[in-house]
Scaffold this motif. Structure first.
Motif, short mmCIF file in Angstrom:
data_model
loop_
_atom_site.label_atom_id
_atom_site.label_comp_id
_atom_site.label_asym_id
_atom_site.label_seq_id
_atom_site.Cartn_x
_atom_site.Cartn_y
_atom_site.Cartn_z
N ARG A 407 16.05 2.69 15.11
CA ARG A 407 15.60 3.25 13.84
C ARG A 407 14.46 2.42 13.27
O ARG A 407 13.50 2.97 12.70
CB ARG A 407 16.75 3.33 12.84
N VAL A 408 14.52 1.11 13.38
CA VAL A 408 13.42 0.26 12.92
C VAL A 408 12.14 0.61 13.68
O VAL A 408 11.05 0.72 13.10
CB VAL A 408 13.77 -1.23 13.08
N ALA A 409 12.28 0.80 15.00
CA ALA A 409 11.11 1.15 15.80
C ALA A 409 10.55 2.51 15.40
O ALA A 409 9.33 2.72 15.36
CB ALA A 409 11.48 1.15 17.28
N LEU A 410 11.45 3.46 15.07
CA LEU A 410 10.99 4.78 14.65
C LEU A 410 10.25 4.72 13.33
O LEU A 410 9.17 5.32 13.17
CB LEU A 410 12.19 5.71 14.54
N VAL A 411 10.79 4.01 12.36
CA VAL A 411 10.14 3.88 11.06
C VAL A 411 8.79 3.21 11.19
O VAL A 411 7.78 3.64 10.59
CB VAL A 411 11.05 3.11 10.07
N ASN A 412 8.73 2.15 12.00
CA ASN A 412 7.45 1.48 12.21
C ASN A 412 6.43 2.41 12.85
O ASN A 412 5.25 2.41 12.47
CB ASN A 412 7.65 0.24 13.07
N ALA A 413 6.87 3.18 13.83
CA ALA A 413 5.95 4.11 14.49
C ALA A 413 5.44 5.17 13.52
O ALA A 413 4.25 5.52 13.51
CB ALA A 413 6.64 4.75 15.68
N GLN A 414 6.35 5.71 12.68
CA GLN A 414 5.94 6.72 11.70
C GLN A 414 4.95 6.13 10.68
O GLN A 414 3.95 6.77 10.33
CB GLN A 414 7.17 7.28 11.00
N ASN A 415 5.23 4.92 10.22
CA ASN A 415 4.32 4.27 9.28
C ASN A 415 2.95 4.02 9.91
O ASN A 415 1.91 4.19 9.27
CB ASN A 415 4.92 2.95 8.79
N LYS A 416 2.95 3.61 11.16
CA LYS A 416 1.67 3.35 11.84
C LYS A 416 0.87 4.63 12.02
O LYS A 416 -0.36 4.63 11.88
CB LYS A 416 1.93 2.68 13.18
N LEU A 417 1.56 5.73 12.32
CA LEU A 417 0.85 7.00 12.46
C LEU A 417 0.25 7.44 11.12
O LEU A 417 -0.92 7.83 11.05
CB LEU A 417 1.79 8.07 13.00
N ALA A 418 1.06 7.38 10.07
CA ALA A 418 0.56 7.77 8.75
C ALA A 418 -0.60 6.87 8.32
O ALA A 418 -1.62 7.35 7.80
CB ALA A 418 1.69 7.71 7.71
N ALA A 419 -0.46 5.57 8.58
CA ALA A 419 -1.52 4.64 8.20
C ALA A 419 -2.80 4.91 8.99
O ALA A 419 -3.90 4.91 8.43
CB ALA A 419 -1.06 3.20 8.43
N SER A 420 -2.67 5.15 10.28
CA SER A 420 -3.86 5.38 11.10
C SER A 420 -4.57 6.68 10.72
O SER A 420 -5.81 6.75 10.71
CB SER A 420 -3.48 5.40 12.59
N VAL A 421 -3.79 7.72 10.38
CA VAL A 421 -4.40 8.99 9.97
C VAL A 421 -5.24 8.81 8.71
O VAL A 421 -6.41 9.21 8.65
CB VAL A 421 -3.32 10.06 9.75
N TYR A 422 -4.68 8.15 7.71
CA TYR A 422 -5.41 7.99 6.45
C TYR A 422 -6.45 6.87 6.53
O TYR A 422 -7.45 6.90 5.80
CB TYR A 422 -4.44 7.79 5.30
N ASP A 423 -6.24 5.91 7.41
CA ASP A 423 -7.29 4.94 7.68
C ASP A 423 -8.51 5.64 8.27
O ASP A 423 -9.65 5.27 7.96
CB ASP A 423 -6.79 3.86 8.64
N ALA A 424 -8.28 6.62 9.12
CA ALA A 424 -9.39 7.36 9.72
C ALA A 424 -10.15 8.16 8.65
O ALA A 424 -11.39 8.16 8.64
CB ALA A 424 -8.87 8.29 10.81
N TYR A 425 -9.42 8.81 7.74
CA TYR A 425 -10.09 9.56 6.68
C TYR A 425 -10.88 8.62 5.76
O TYR A 425 -12.00 8.92 5.35
CB TYR A 425 -9.08 10.37 5.87
N THR A 426 -10.27 7.49 5.42
CA THR A 426 -10.96 6.52 4.58
C THR A 426 -12.19 5.96 5.29
O THR A 426 -13.26 5.79 4.68
CB THR A 426 -10.01 5.38 4.19
#
Length: 442
Positions: A407-426
């Motif tokens: 579950r920790v790995a899943l949460v980290n992966a989801q956070n990294k995906l969300a961060a990378s998506v909005y990092d790309a827009y920014t």
């Protein structure tokens, strides 16, 4: 894989929208375009920049007025101790007892004066040209201010969307933790696991709830940041659109550095100021040349305020040439030449800064796009790993620690995906801003 990731992103924020969609319903969803429109209307920086343009335009009008005619009305009153009289003498030099009145005890003077500069050595026209160039520089700064405000709104908007995505992930993590706790408690009631496993998952649930509280606060802070960027208070429960999809097919201009140098308004503003400094040198040097102006005067002088039959008029053509001014003109010209060199130096430094900003923004965008591709796969794998870990634990083929780690790995992966998506827009917004508006968003 791409379709599954997009479905996950949609599910990630869908129930949050249902929770936040009522307060802004009268005005609709607060899209990025609406936020930008609100900023153009309410951001105080744009109002300041607009007023600075108005002030520069007033300087142009002032410089132009110096080249036109001036019409003045003058009035004065003077009282003497007695009338000014001169005695009259006969041919032999003896006084006749008479006198000539040359002034009045109470003297009124009224006049209408018209003046017009005929030649100023080019100083007046140079001053007007310099004022116009400074106005163009201020207009360029106004455009760049607008671009900066819009980029700030985009960054704040994407920060808010990122914070909301993190909140949804935190809420999903808390739900999964409680689901895991229910499994552990059921196994404990049947004597399949020890009490310490229940306690360990209860601690994990508490951690997930704490993370959720932190994420809620981050969303509230992000709302305040967007309100500051827009320039007005926004409702904190406004409806926002669905989460942005990962960027696809981003195109880069063939020569972004050259495009930025041609499009950046700061470069244009400095060039206008350099030209204005050159005109100020011309204006200063023109003061050392002859100055020619015309003056026409119509006046009345008498012991009464109103005109009488003794009115008089004069026409004058005056030439004035300052031969020595103790270095005043030379110092003004010296200052102007120094300003030209200063602006050239600032343009050279800005050119290097622009190239650096473009390169940095492009690298950040490319990095975010690559991280998004990797994070998509990571989320899919982490979801499957967690599902399998929980299923193995249900049948006691795996350990409690395996589920927690998954579950920790899943949460980290989801956070990294969300961060990378909005990092790309920014990063894309920063890249467009670095280019100076010479490249459209795709």
């Amino acid at each position: 894989m791409y379709r599954k990731t997009c479905v996950w992103l949609f599910v990630l924020c869908s129930f949050l929208f249902a929770m936040q969609g009522e307060a802004y319903g009268a005005e609709g969803t607060l899209t990025l375009e609406k936020a930008l429109a609100l900023a153009r209307e309410h951001n105080p920086s744009l109002a300041v920049a607009g007023e600075q343009v108005v002030q520069s335009e007033a300087d142009v009008e002032k410089a132009s007025s110096a080249m036109g005619p001036k019409l003045q009305v003058q009035a004065s009153y003077t009282r003497y101790n007695e009338d000014a009289r001169n005695p009259v003498f006969d041919g032999t030099g003896r006084p006749t007892g008479g006198y000539i009145l040359e002034g009045f005890e109470n003297t009124w003077r009224t006049a209408v004066v018209l003046t017009q500069v005929l030649y100023s050595g080019g100083s007046l026209s140079a001053n007007r040209a310099a004022a116009r160039l400074r106005t163009e520089a201020q207009r360029a700064r106004e455009i760049r201010t607008l671009q900066g405000v819009e980029n700030g709104v985009k960054r704040a908007y994407y920060d808010l969307q990122r914070a909301r995505a993190f909140l949804v992930i935190a809420e999903e993590s808390a739900r999964l933790a409680k689901e895991h706790l229910a499994v552990v408690e059921a196994l404990f009631r049947h004597g399949a696991v020890a009490k310490n496993e229940v306690l360990r998952v209860q601690v994990d649930v508490s951690n997930a709830e704490l993370l959720q509280i932190q994420s809620e606060n981050a969303v509230n802070v992000a709302w305040k940041g967007l309100s500051r960027a827009v320039g007005i208070a926004l409702p904190e429960k406004a409806a926002l659109p669905e989460p942005e999809k990962p960027l696809e097919g981003v195109e880069f201009p063939p020569d972004p550095e050259r495009l930025a140098l041609e499009s950046r308004q700061e470069m244009r503003a400095l060039d206008f100021m350099r030209q204005a400094a050159l005109e100020s040198v011309t204006a200063a040097e023109g003061q050392s040349k002859p100055q020619i102006f015309f003056e026409g005067k119509y006046q009345d002088v008498g012991d009464g305020f109103y005109p009488d039959k003794e009115d008089q008029w004069t026409l004058s053509l005056v030439a004035q040439w300052t031969l020595y001014d103790h270095g005043e003109v030379r110092s003004q010209a010296k200052k102007g030449r120094s300003m030209v060199r200063e602006f050239l130096g600032r343009m050279d430094d800005l050119e290097k800064q622009v190239i650096h900003e473009v390169a940095t923004a492009r690298l950040n965008l490319e990095s975010a796009l690559k991280r998004t591709d990797v994070a998509r796969t990571q989320v899919i794998l982490a979801e499957e790993d967690y599902r399998m870990a929980l299923q193995r634990y249900r049948v006691q083929a795996g350990t409690n620690l395996d589920v927690l780690d998954a579950r920790v790995a899943l949460v980290n992966a989801q956070n990294k995906l969300a961060a990378s998506v909005y990092d790309a827009y920014t990063a894309r917004a920063d890249f467009i801003h670095a280019l100076g508006g010479g490249y459209e968003e795709r």
